[in-house]
Every structure is written in structure tokens, then in C-alpha cells.
Design an enzyme around this catalytic site. Sequence first.
Site, PDB file in Angstrom:
ATOM      1  N   CYS A  76      12.580 -72.937 -28.428  1.00 16.14           N
ATOM      2  CA  CYS A  76      13.600 -73.533 -27.576  1.00 16.14           C
ATOM      3  C   CYS A  76      13.112 -73.253 -26.161  1.00 16.14           C
ATOM      4  O   CYS A  76      12.618 -72.150 -25.875  1.00 16.14           O
ATOM      5  CB  CYS A  76      14.947 -72.876 -27.813  1.00 16.14           C
ATOM      6  SG  CYS A  76      16.276 -73.734 -26.979  1.00 16.14           S
ATOM      7  N   HIS A 384      16.905 -66.263 -19.432  1.00 13.36           N
ATOM      8  CA  HIS A 384      16.692 -67.668 -19.804  1.00 13.36           C
ATOM      9  C   HIS A 384      17.909 -68.550 -19.517  1.00 13.36           C
ATOM     10  O   HIS A 384      17.795 -69.772 -19.511  1.00 13.36           O
ATOM     11  CB  HIS A 384      16.303 -67.791 -21.282  1.00 13.36           C
ATOM     12  CG  HIS A 384      17.472 -67.870 -22.230  1.00 13.36           C
ATOM     13  ND1 HIS A 384      18.450 -66.905 -22.316  1.00 13.36           N
ATOM     14  CD2 HIS A 384      17.829 -68.821 -23.128  1.00 13.36           C
ATOM     15  CE1 HIS A 384      19.338 -67.243 -23.215  1.00 13.36           C
ATOM     16  NE2 HIS A 384      19.000 -68.398 -23.746  1.00 13.36           N
TER      17      HIS A 384
END
Lengths: 461, 143
Positions: A76, A384
Site C-alpha cells: 500500500c 504514513h
Amino acid sequence: MRVPARIYASEKLLAEMDSMVFEQTANVATLPGIVGYSLCMPDGHWGYGFPIGGVAAMDPATGVISPGGIGFDINCGMRLLRSNLDHDEIKAKLPELVDRLFGSVPSGVGAKGRIRLSVSDLQEICRKGARWCIEKGYGWDEDLSTTEEGGCIAGATPENVSDRAMERGQHQLGTLGSGNHYLEIQVSRPENVFDADRAKAFGLTRPNQVVVMFHCGSRGFGHQIATDYIAVFLRAMVSEFHITVPERELACAPFGSRIGQEYFGAMKCAVNMAFANRQLILHHVREAFTDVFRKDPKELGLHQIYDVAHNIAKIETHIFDGTRRELLVHRKGSTRAFGPGCKELPAQYLRTGQPVIIGGSMETGSYLLAGVEDGKQSFYSTAHGSGRIMSRKKARHLYRGTELQKRMFEHGIYVRTASFAGLAEEAGEAYKNIDEVITAASAAGLAKPVVRLTPIGNVKG
Amino acid sequence: MPYEYLENVALSDVAFRASGKTLEEMLVSAWEATLALMVENPQNLHAQEFRSFQVKDTAADFLLCKFLGELIYFKDAETLLLRISSLQVQKVQDDLIVSGEAFGERIDPMRHSLGVDVKAVTLYQLRVENTPDGWNCQVVLDV
């Protein structure tokens, strides 16, 4: 614990962290072969095995590899693209552009990619990653140089991927997914540029310059690989390796073992599929801009700034305790952030450090940062995203997707979604304050903010 | 309602508890809880496509994982949303074997009000219990 645990956070973020963050960061510290610290980034929250925001580096000779340290959604990650347009130039056409993007980039439950693939095509994509897309005409050579690992991590082994994973992934190339995955049009407002020199080096040279950011991964393909190997590792941990772990989601195997290497090779297939996925989406974005503005994508300056993973494990070279060492670095909900001079970076970023893309909620905006020298303390890893603070059930109870869409439009953000229920779950109030996460990451020396990006258009699955 | 979603177990994903008088009923409830996340009014899915499936495991919790995983697989590999029409669980030596039939439709965003995409069944706090009142389970789904 074999090593200490270290959590990077402000006092406020620390107070807001759920208790599982501490327990899971400590659990990771018990894994065989872990080096230095078990780390957790400022956006840390509860995960499976590792906390989200967890980082652990292992000695490849004595350490383990753990799918929980990579996540179900292998690779991802985030991709950021700039344009030579500013907000005023696109304002009138923004709804048309977002509508066009919503039509061009399949999203939501059951979305199928626009390119028909065979299983053997997918196997080739496993080996070639984003390069497969470039060879087929879905992108430019320069896209690879501004993608982590050049868009293809070497050593992928499709023979270690189950038929089930292949069948799940076969129709999903070029799709966005759903949940917290998105494609956003953003602007770089001059008052939100914190480092003009780096912003310019990253190609952000105009006030209110328009960029496109998207967040997605390896779809059902990566999820199935993770599911398959967690089951394999759980059986082998007891019977073959006599390893015990505090929770099942920390299932692991010695990195050098046959199954450890089989998982690593399969993981790389998902890494490469995700790079190809984001490459194909980039191609669709360029097509949409061309259709709306009736100009070639190169005329529109649609160049990629960077693509970076935040769920991955890689062999990297780091200086640890004064010695250059190869380490297996797990990053689970954590972004690589190489500092200036790191030889893995493309030439244009050697001086500035690596672009780091950190997404906030769909209402608050995101950040572009740069890796810094001090990042070596965390094996050049940083946050993130902003992390959820409200359950999906509660968000659906508090917010209506249609009203949220209206609210965002009133605040200057035009949204198209495949699911209004899903949109409600992504309300800004469901997430931590991204500014606090970035401030903490910056204060800790994990990355340097370059620009805060303001959302003006959004496609959600 | 044979299932309920849990608020405080999983913030990033979705957790639910499901129950049934028998193991078969509990499994069906768990699937309905999963399906209802992906499409509104799943009871309105028409019987246009039919599939059979069989999974087995020695442990009830892993059996539940594999069972839900079958139907997640159909959703991705064939873009099918399926409801269970029949289900049975047999014990053969150490194995619990679930066999079943399902029916449903291909996903159509124009007709189906879609929710969130369920991608995996996690092991986090996964449990299956056989109590005097019936079978219960708790599942966290990665979405």
C-alpha cells in the site's frame, strides 16, 4: 523484549494512542533477530501483530520475516504527480475533471480494471512491476526513476503465489479500492510552502500549483498472499521452528528458511503488482486530464514527483552501531524517507532527500516532506498518514455520506464516491490531526515538511 | 439480529459478533454480517449465479476464516456477491468440513448500493465458542 521499544510522538499524540500500540510495539521487540529498537511512528495505532506505524529491522542471518510487519495490503503506498496548472486554471473544469477521473479509475467493491489480463500477464507483472506498464505504453520511462525500487523490486517469485491470489488479482490492475484509499486533486498554496528550495526541486514552482495524489496498494492479490502465508507460518512456527510469539498475527519464520524466502518472493510479487497498479492509475489520470483540458499530458506538465510504499519489507544497507550492515527492514504503515546523499535515490533528489508523501484525511489535506540525515535513527522511516480515532461504525452513525459530500463542496472540495456509506466512514473527524503528526515527525528528525497540500477534488471507492 | 458490529475493537477496520443455535447458523450469520458491509439490502440479491464451495480445518476459528475467505474470493475473482442457500458442517476424523451452496449476482454499481470492500479475515481476537445457548464468534475484517 530483545531490544527496547521506541515510540515517536508528541505528548498529545502519545496520550491519544490506544493501549495496543504500546503492547504491540513491545511484542515486536520480542521477535528473533531484531536489531536496535522496535519503533513506532507518530501516527501509530493498533494493527495486526505490528502496530500501524511499526518499524523493525532484522538481521537477515538470524532474524525472522513476519507478514504482520508488512500488512495485508502489501505495498500500500502513495503516488504524487504534479502539473503545470494552477487552481484558477482548473476551477471551472474541476467538477468535469473529477467526474472524468471517477469514470476513468475504477473504484469500490468489485471494481474491475479496464485492462483485460490473463494469469500469465499477472505473472509477468509480478516479475516486472511498473516496467510492464511502460512496455505496454501505459506511462513514461521517467515514471520508473521516480518510483521506489524503480517500480520493480528484484527477486519476485510468482511460483510461490497461490492460484487463488492470482485469480483475485487478475481483474484488479488499475483499480483504486475503497475504504481509506483515494485519488485526490490538491493545490500547493504559497502560505503552505515550508521549504521553497525543496519544493522547487520537487517541481512545485507555481503558487496554487495543482497536483494529484493517490493512495492504494495490491488489492485482493496482496491480501490473499498475506492470508496464505500467515497460515503457513503459524503451522511451521510450532512444528518446524519452535518459535512462540505473543499474538498469532506476529506469525513469522526465519528469513533464511525455505518458507521465509518463499513468502519474501511472493511478497515481492504483490509489491510489484502494486507499483504496476499505481502506474496504470497514473496513466488513466493523464488520459483524464488530456480529455478535459484537450492538451497532451506533457504539455500539461503531468510529471510524477514520487511513488513510495508504506507496507513493505526490504533488504537495505544501514549504518548501525558504526558498522555498515544489510538489514531486513519491515515497515508497516510507515514510509521510507531516505536522506540526502542516499545512493538509492534518483539523481535529482540526491541533494534534497527523498520525497515523502503522507496522506491526511480527505477534509484536512496531506503533506509532501523530504527525508533527512537524522532519519538514520529510524532506519530512514517516518509516518504514513494520520491514523483513525473513530470506528467506522461510529462514523457511519454520526455522518451521512450525502451530507458530508455537500459539506465538503461548501468547503471547496468536489467529491465523487462509489459508496456514500464508505464516504461517511472517512469523515475528517474520524482521523487524528495530520498537522500534529507531521510536527512530531519533523521535531523528532524523521522528515522535513516541504509543503502542505490542500484538497480540492476527491475520488473515493 | 444474529450479528452486531462492534465499536471499540477495530478502528481502522470492522469487527462483528455473530451467533446461531448451531455452528451452521453461526457461520451463515457471520457471512451475512460480512456481506452487509459490502452491499445494502443483501436480502434483495437475486439468484442469477450459483456456486458450491467446501472448506475444512481442524479448528473452528480457522474454519470460519476459510469459509468467509471463500466468499471474499468469489467477490474478487468473479465479482459475485453471494448469499448462502444451504450449508452443512461435518466432522470427519479431526477435520471440520463445511460444504455449501450459494446464490447471488454479479456486482453492478448501477443497481447495488455498495459499501466497503472486505479484503481479508484477520486473526485478531478471532474466536468461536460453543456455549449452552448456541455458537458465537467474533471476527475482525480488513477493509
